[in-house]
Design a protein around this motif. Sequence first.
Motif, PDB file in Angstrom:
ATOM      1  N   THR A  90       2.389  -1.438   7.272  1.00  0.00           N
ATOM      2  CA  THR A  90       1.929  -2.578   6.478  1.00  0.00           C
ATOM      3  C   THR A  90       2.525  -3.885   6.982  1.00  0.00           C
ATOM      4  O   THR A  90       1.855  -4.921   7.037  1.00  0.00           O
ATOM      5  CB  THR A  90       2.302  -2.370   5.008  1.00  0.00           C
ATOM      6  N   THR A  91       3.780  -3.864   7.354  1.00  0.00           N
ATOM      7  CA  THR A  91       4.468  -5.092   7.742  1.00  0.00           C
ATOM      8  C   THR A  91       4.098  -5.583   9.137  1.00  0.00           C
ATOM      9  O   THR A  91       4.422  -6.717   9.499  1.00  0.00           O
ATOM     10  CB  THR A  91       5.984  -4.885   7.684  1.00  0.00           C
ATOM     11  N   SER A  92       3.445  -4.757   9.939  1.00  0.00           N
ATOM     12  CA  SER A  92       3.098  -5.156  11.301  1.00  0.00           C
ATOM     13  C   SER A  92       2.139  -6.343  11.272  1.00  0.00           C
ATOM     14  O   SER A  92       1.117  -6.328  10.589  1.00  0.00           O
ATOM     15  CB  SER A  92       2.452  -3.976  12.036  1.00  0.00           C
ATOM     16  N   SER A  93       2.445  -7.410  12.017  1.00  0.00           N
ATOM     17  CA  SER A  93       1.633  -8.624  11.999  1.00  0.00           C
ATOM     18  C   SER A  93       0.253  -8.379  12.607  1.00  0.00           C
ATOM     19  O   SER A  93       0.085  -7.545  13.499  1.00  0.00           O
ATOM     20  CB  SER A  93       2.354  -9.738  12.746  1.00  0.00           C
ATOM     21  N   ARG A  94      -0.708  -9.181  12.131  1.00  0.00           N
ATOM     22  CA  ARG A  94      -2.110  -8.974  12.507  1.00  0.00           C
ATOM     23  C   ARG A  94      -2.712 -10.231  13.127  1.00  0.00           C
ATOM     24  O   ARG A  94      -2.239 -11.347  12.921  1.00  0.00           O
ATOM     25  CB  ARG A  94      -2.954  -8.594  11.287  1.00  0.00           C
ATOM     26  N   PRO A 151      -1.570  11.547   7.896  1.00  0.00           N
ATOM     27  CA  PRO A 151      -1.810  11.510   9.336  1.00  0.00           C
ATOM     28  C   PRO A 151      -0.916  10.505  10.046  1.00  0.00           C
ATOM     29  O   PRO A 151      -0.398   9.573   9.443  1.00  0.00           O
ATOM     30  CB  PRO A 151      -3.288  11.103   9.417  1.00  0.00           C
ATOM     31  N   ALA A 152      -0.748  10.706  11.324  1.00  0.00           N
ATOM     32  CA  ALA A 152       0.017   9.785  12.166  1.00  0.00           C
ATOM     33  C   ALA A 152      -0.680   9.696  13.520  1.00  0.00           C
ATOM     34  O   ALA A 152      -1.286  10.663  13.973  1.00  0.00           O
ATOM     35  CB  ALA A 152       1.453  10.281  12.320  1.00  0.00           C
ATOM     36  N   PRO A 153      -0.616   8.530  14.154  1.00  0.00           N
ATOM     37  CA  PRO A 153       0.041   7.313  13.671  1.00  0.00           C
ATOM     38  C   PRO A 153      -0.825   6.562  12.664  1.00  0.00           C
ATOM     39  O   PRO A 153      -2.034   6.758  12.594  1.00  0.00           O
ATOM     40  CB  PRO A 153       0.204   6.487  14.949  1.00  0.00           C
ATOM     41  N   ARG A 154      -0.169   5.678  11.899  1.00  0.00           N
ATOM     42  CA  ARG A 154      -0.838   4.704  11.035  1.00  0.00           C
ATOM     43  C   ARG A 154      -0.164   3.350  11.220  1.00  0.00           C
ATOM     44  O   ARG A 154       1.027   3.283  11.523  1.00  0.00           O
ATOM     45  CB  ARG A 154      -0.759   5.127   9.564  1.00  0.00           C
ATOM     46  N   ILE A 155      -0.917   2.288  11.017  1.00  0.00           N
ATOM     47  CA  ILE A 155      -0.373   0.943  11.170  1.00  0.00           C
ATOM     48  C   ILE A 155       0.584   0.646  10.017  1.00  0.00           C
ATOM     49  O   ILE A 155       0.230   0.825   8.847  1.00  0.00           O
ATOM     50  CB  ILE A 155      -1.490  -0.124  11.177  1.00  0.00           C
ATOM     51  N   GLY A 207       0.818  -1.208   0.000  1.00  0.00           N
ATOM     52  CA  GLY A 207       0.000   0.000   0.000  1.00  0.00           C
ATOM     53  C   GLY A 207       0.846   1.248   0.000  1.00  0.00           C
ATOM     54  O   GLY A 207       1.718   1.427  -0.849  1.00  0.00           O
ATOM     55  N   GLU A 208       0.623   2.119   0.980  1.00  0.00           N
ATOM     56  CA  GLU A 208       1.342   3.386   1.069  1.00  0.00           C
ATOM     57  C   GLU A 208       2.670   3.264   1.798  1.00  0.00           C
ATOM     58  O   GLU A 208       3.443   4.225   1.858  1.00  0.00           O
ATOM     59  CB  GLU A 208       0.471   4.420   1.805  1.00  0.00           C
ATOM     60  N   TYR A 209       2.952   2.100   2.350  1.00  0.00           N
ATOM     61  CA  TYR A 209       4.138   1.939   3.194  1.00  0.00           C
ATOM     62  C   TYR A 209       5.394   1.762   2.351  1.00  0.00           C
ATOM     63  O   TYR A 209       5.468   0.885   1.482  1.00  0.00           O
ATOM     64  CB  TYR A 209       3.954   0.718   4.098  1.00  0.00           C
ATOM     65  N   MET A 263      -1.776   1.486   6.645  1.00  0.00           N
ATOM     66  CA  MET A 263      -1.031   1.817   5.436  1.00  0.00           C
ATOM     67  C   MET A 263      -1.281   0.823   4.303  1.00  0.00           C
ATOM     68  O   MET A 263      -1.184   1.173   3.131  1.00  0.00           O
ATOM     69  CB  MET A 263       0.466   1.878   5.738  1.00  0.00           C
ATOM     70  N   ALA A 264      -1.594  -0.404   4.649  1.00  0.00           N
ATOM     71  CA  ALA A 264      -1.780  -1.432   3.625  1.00  0.00           C
ATOM     72  C   ALA A 264      -3.037  -1.197   2.807  1.00  0.00           C
ATOM     73  O   ALA A 264      -3.056  -1.414   1.597  1.00  0.00           O
ATOM     74  CB  ALA A 264      -1.827  -2.817   4.269  1.00  0.00           C
ATOM     75  N   THR A 265      -4.101  -0.744   3.457  1.00  0.00           N
ATOM     76  CA  THR A 265      -5.395  -0.611   2.781  1.00  0.00           C
ATOM     77  C   THR A 265      -5.843   0.825   2.592  1.00  0.00           C
ATOM     78  O   THR A 265      -6.703   1.099   1.764  1.00  0.00           O
ATOM     79  CB  THR A 265      -6.479  -1.339   3.586  1.00  0.00           C
TER      80      THR A 265
END
Length: 813
Positions: free
Chosen positions: A539-543, A533-537, A483-485, A639-641
């Motif tokens: 993309t690589t952070s596990s879910r 904006p910040a913060p944002r998740i 995504g944006e990351y 960031m991913a979506t």
Amino acid sequence: MQCLRLSIDLHTQLSKPSLIANTSLMIITMGKQPVIIVLLSCCLLAVAAAAAAAAAAPSSAAGHDEEADEGMSTYIVHVMPAHAPLRGARVRLARTHYSSFVRELLPPHIARPAPRLLYSYAHAMTGFAARLTAQQAAHLAAQPSIAAVVRGTVYKLHTTLSSTFLHLSPSSGLQAESNGATDAVIAVLDTGIYPKDRASFAPLPSLPPTPPPTFRGGCVSGPNFDARVYCNNKLVGAKMFYRGYEFAKGPMNETVESKSPLDTDGHGTHCASIAAGSPVPDANLLGFATGVAKGTAPAARIAVYKVCWKGGCFTADIVAAIDAAIADGVDVISMSLGAVQKTLLDPEAIASFNAARQGIVVVAAAGNDGPGGSTLSNVPPWMLTVGSSSMNRQFPAIVVLGDGQTFVGSSLYPGDPHSFMKSLILADSAGSAYCEIGKLDASKVAGKIVLCRGGKVGSADKGVAVDKAGGSGVIIVGQEHDGEYVRAIAHLIPGTIVPFAAGKEIIGYVGSTPYPVCKILFFGTLVGGSSPPAPRIATTSSRGPSIPAPGILKPDLIAPGVNILAAWSGVSSPTKLAADTRRVEFNIISGTSMACPHVSGIAALLKKARPSWSPAMIMSALMTTAYGTDNAGDEIGDMATGKAAGPFELGAGHVDPNSALDPGLVYDAGEDDYIDFMCSIKASSPYNCSTRVSITGAELNRPSFSVKFKAYGENITLQRTVRNVGSNVDAVYTVGKRTGFPPGTRLIISPGKLVFDAEHQTRTYTIVFQSTLPPGNFTEYTHGSIVWSDGVHNVRSPIAVTWPFPTAALSVM
């Protein structure tokens, strides 16, 4: 000198074509690299830059109204190096040079009123500050000799950011009340530590000369690590564990790594300094992110347990290190390591449980396997599991195409803006779409900027491949799922990483243009604002949801983990590549590995400020006070979506250290609760469960809820107990309105009011989750929250509801 922070918005769609034509950028250079602040305007050219003066304005200008001089304002003009005075020129000569320079560039019809030069810059940047009209500024910005022009604004000092972003201050709040966690010891299980000539681990005069009396550990010497030299009142423990590694891999090659606590990688040094590094002024990486680098708990002590080697981190060594940390009497264990967890009670989990039952707060990284679901590491309920989020700081590098389109990427390349266009080719046509080393055709690449596809090999490796083939620069396209990351990389050659969408546009330009050309402009450090904006998740952070225990909502919360500056090993380069011979005191890297030690430091502060609280109470306080909105006032995004994140991405929300000091109510759980839970996993439990009542993960007394429905009208009943830890012993809490309930559910909470008094400081409530829609109405999960409030405290618990296929059985795990 510290970096400067400006609260200016950056447009959320800065990477879109042609948008930069309506954007100006303010550059403030500190040392070799600029700090970039973004302004929105309606008339300036693609890229603009500015600098902040180190001294005050002349006294004659004090209190002067900027708009009074016939519509003139202060602008900062960043001049291309070739048009700047020779470095070392005297201030008067530089001023004369720039005065003549401006007069020559301005045509007669806009030369009045005459520009007034305020400052010339030779070290912080190449350029000057001047009073100009908007028309004069716009004309200058369009000149090829000018990199950027921007109107000045108000700014204030900042650190290398994460402490400021977390609102931590030594004079108030959590840091002040805990005395900086002076008596706390944080155990860092990682790749060791590199204390040689590292101010982050230098002794602090403000600390007692000896470790806290409760700490029973110490330092072990080894090759290149003299404990008598490197251990002090900051670094109080250093040990290594390698038997498991050698059993699996054979004898260690001591010519490439040190069989000692010395960190030859950099990761452990980075994490340790994030958690509790001593304050270091003027910290930076190659001029980026200049400011005061300091640990989250800057007065806490550090004990390192080296468990990770070039071949990996092995279970036997990790468990041995946890065992030693418990024996040593540490307060917090910080583990920025793990693997996607498909079973709950592995040896590390049991070891960490035994640490928690001794009162040690165990903080662990969620993992970097996002954005897919069920990718979590470290999911046991007694661990505080941390995901990664961004801060309001970026390192932009802008790609300018020959047709005028501009795209914003990210880079830590320490070079000057390139003012000349160069040929642009796709790596696909040069032998390797992914820019693998040795596979690019030098006859096609030489002298050109090469666009490489993302994936297959590391981003830094792609730059090396292009360099070896004779290329002059590299543009790396992020992968679609990112995504944006985009990560910032300290490239060896001019290079940037752009989002996937921007990469598609650039590829389209190359395919439709006979002679495609581009240039890459580097603008250092951007700080402040709410766009993006910040913060944002990340993309690589596990879910989540958790595979072994979906009834336990994980991660627990998020913390800063994107582009974090912290100490680095002197044995390793910033890219960790053999071709990279640079050595740096600080590095900027990203991941949940960086988010974890931020929370470890906060946990140490909270443990010392509230010594009677159990690890579960500390976890609860951090979770129920976490926030869910960004600095633009919207829900924290992914960031991913590009959409709002839910509890399987961000847990309870973003950590808010000072609020955790006074949470109002806390949820507690102890040894018996966790053993009862482990007894529900009968095949894995190491305890005698014959006399115990097993409970599921959803039934644990945690400050979050995760349930799964099978059909319309099904009911799931859970119970929770809260303890009043606020100053008002007679507090009365009521549950909030149903606006936060997950879509598709009806929640019945009983009682709806919790009344406390001097004799009754704990209360229990029941919550019934009822499905009001049949399966199939939701493709994944829905989420919401409940909030208990006494008018002063808002105690928020996140809820995740999973909607399986209609044929699935009802389960509460």
